[in-house]
Design an enzyme around this catalytic site. Structure first.
Site, PDB file in Angstrom:
ATOM      1  N   THR A 113       0.842  -1.201   0.000  1.00 22.22           N
ATOM      2  CA  THR A 113       0.000   0.000   0.000  1.00 22.22           C
ATOM      3  C   THR A 113       0.874   1.248   0.000  1.00 22.22           C
ATOM      4  O   THR A 113       2.073   1.168  -0.299  1.00 22.22           O
ATOM      5  CB  THR A 113      -0.981  -0.042   1.199  1.00 22.22           C
ATOM      6  OG1 THR A 113      -1.954   0.987   1.055  1.00 22.22           O
ATOM      7  CG2 THR A 113      -0.257   0.130   2.530  1.00 22.22           C
ATOM      8  N   ASN A 114       0.312   2.410   0.305  1.00 21.66           N
ATOM      9  CA  ASN A 114       1.083   3.655   0.383  1.00 21.66           C
ATOM     10  C   ASN A 114       0.528   4.520   1.513  1.00 21.66           C
ATOM     11  O   ASN A 114      -0.410   4.122   2.206  1.00 21.66           O
ATOM     12  CB  ASN A 114       1.032   4.383  -0.965  1.00 21.66           C
ATOM     13  CG  ASN A 114      -0.389   4.713  -1.370  1.00 21.66           C
ATOM     14  OD1 ASN A 114      -1.082   5.462  -0.689  1.00 21.66           O
ATOM     15  ND2 ASN A 114      -0.851   4.123  -2.478  1.00 21.66           N
ATOM     16  N   HIS A 115       1.089   5.706   1.681  1.00 21.53           N
ATOM     17  CA  HIS A 115       0.765   6.548   2.843  1.00 21.53           C
ATOM     18  C   HIS A 115      -0.455   7.446   2.673  1.00 21.53           C
ATOM     19  O   HIS A 115      -0.678   8.324   3.496  1.00 21.53           O
ATOM     20  CB  HIS A 115       1.961   7.435   3.180  1.00 21.53           C
ATOM     21  CG  HIS A 115       3.079   6.693   3.837  1.00 21.53           C
ATOM     22  ND1 HIS A 115       2.927   6.088   5.052  1.00 21.53           N
ATOM     23  CD2 HIS A 115       4.344   6.443   3.443  1.00 21.53           C
ATOM     24  CE1 HIS A 115       4.064   5.512   5.396  1.00 21.53           C
ATOM     25  NE2 HIS A 115       4.935   5.703   4.420  1.00 21.53           N
TER      26      HIS A 115
END
Ligand code: C5P
Length: 223
Positions: free
Chosen positions: A29-31
C-alpha cells in the site's frame, strides 16, 4: 462554493490508498490518508451535488450525506468506478491507486524459508485514464499529480497523456502532501490555464478546488 452551484449534478470521487494483497495477511500500500478525497466529497456535497465516494481503506468516517463505497484493491476500485461512471457529471480521481499489484495473491499465508525470494508485480488498470477515454458518458474528468520534481512539466504531461479536463498537482516529499492536514495546489487545464491555490487546510483547499472545477465544468458545458 456557493450553495447549489452543483445541484442536480452527480460527482464521483475516489479517495485513499489501495491495498494489494500478497496473501490473506499481507499487502502492499502507500501513505495516502484519504483526507483530500474525503474533503472534496464534503465540499461537493455542500455545493449541492449528489456525491458518490469510492474509498480505499482509511481511518476516516464516511462523510454525512455522501454515498460511500468501501473498496480494497485497485481492481475493486476500478470496478466500483466503472459501474457508476455513466451517471456521473464530474469525476475526481483523488485516490493514490497502487500502480502495481503482486502477480499472484496466495490463498494461504506465505511461509518463511531461509532462501531469497522475489515479488513479481503486474500493472493495475489506470482508472483515471480509462474514464477520461470514455466515448459515451464521459464525465468532466479531474486528476491529481503528486510530484517530487518538475511539478508543472509532469502535471501538464499527465493532463495531456491521460486526456484530462483538469489536474491538481502538489509537491510531495519529507513533510509535504500525504497525511498532512494542509497542502497547496497548482491547478492546470488544457489551453494553458493555471491557478495556484495557496497553502490551506484540506477542507478549505477542497472548497476552492470544487469552485474551480464547477467554473471549468460550466464553461466546458456551455461551449
Ligand atoms: O500517473 P499517476 O499515477 O501519477 O497519476 C495520478 C492520477 O491518476 C491520480 O488522479 C490518481 O487518482 C489516478 N490514478 C488512477 N488509477 C491508477 C493510477 C492513478 O485513477 N491506476
Amino acid at each position: 462554493p456557493g450553495p447549489g452551484v452543483l445541484s442536480g449534478r452527480t460527482v464521483l470521487i475516489t479517495s485513499g490508498p489501495t491495498r494489494e494483497a500478497l496473501d490473506p495477511v499481507r499487502y502492499l500500500t502507500n501513505h495516502s490518508s484519504g483526507k483530500m478525497g474525503h474533503a472534496l466529497a464534503a465540499a461537493a456535497r455542500d455545493a449541492g451535488a449528489r456525491v458518490l465516494l469510492i474509498s480505499g481503506p482509511t481511518e476516516l468516517p464516511a462523510p454525512h450525506g455522501v454515498e460511500t463505497v468501501a473498496v480494497e484493491s485497485a481492481r475493486d476500485m476500478h470496478r466500483a468506478v466503472m459501474d457508476r461512471v455513466a451517471g456521473a457529471d464530474i469525476f475526481i480521481a483523488a485516490a493514490a491507486v497502487a500502480d502495481y499489484r503482486p502477480e499472484q495473491s496466495a490463498g494461504s499465508k506465505i511461509k518463511k524459508t531461509d532462501s531469497e525470494t522475489a515479488l513479481r508485480l503486474v500493472p493495475n488498470p489506470d482508472i483515471l485514464r480509462e474514464v477520461a477515454a470514455l466515448e459515451q458518458y464521459r464525465p468532466f474528468t479531474v486528476g491529481f499529480a503528486a510530484e517530487t520534481d518538475a511539478l508543472e512539466a509532469h502535471a501538464r504531461g499527465k493532463l495531456a497523456r491521460k486526456g484530462l479536463d483538469m489536474i491538481a498537482a502538489n509537491w510531495v516529499g519529507a513533510d509535504r502532501g500525504f497525511h498532512t492536514d494542509d497542502n497547496a495546489l497548482e491547478v492546470y487545464w488544457p489551453g494553458g490555464g493555471h491557478t495556484s491555490l495557496a497553502r490551506a487546510d484540506k477542507p478549505a483547499l477542497a472548497r476552492q478546488l470544487i469552485n474551480l472545477i464547477t467554473e471549468r465544468y460550466h464553461h466546458a458545458a456551455t461551449r
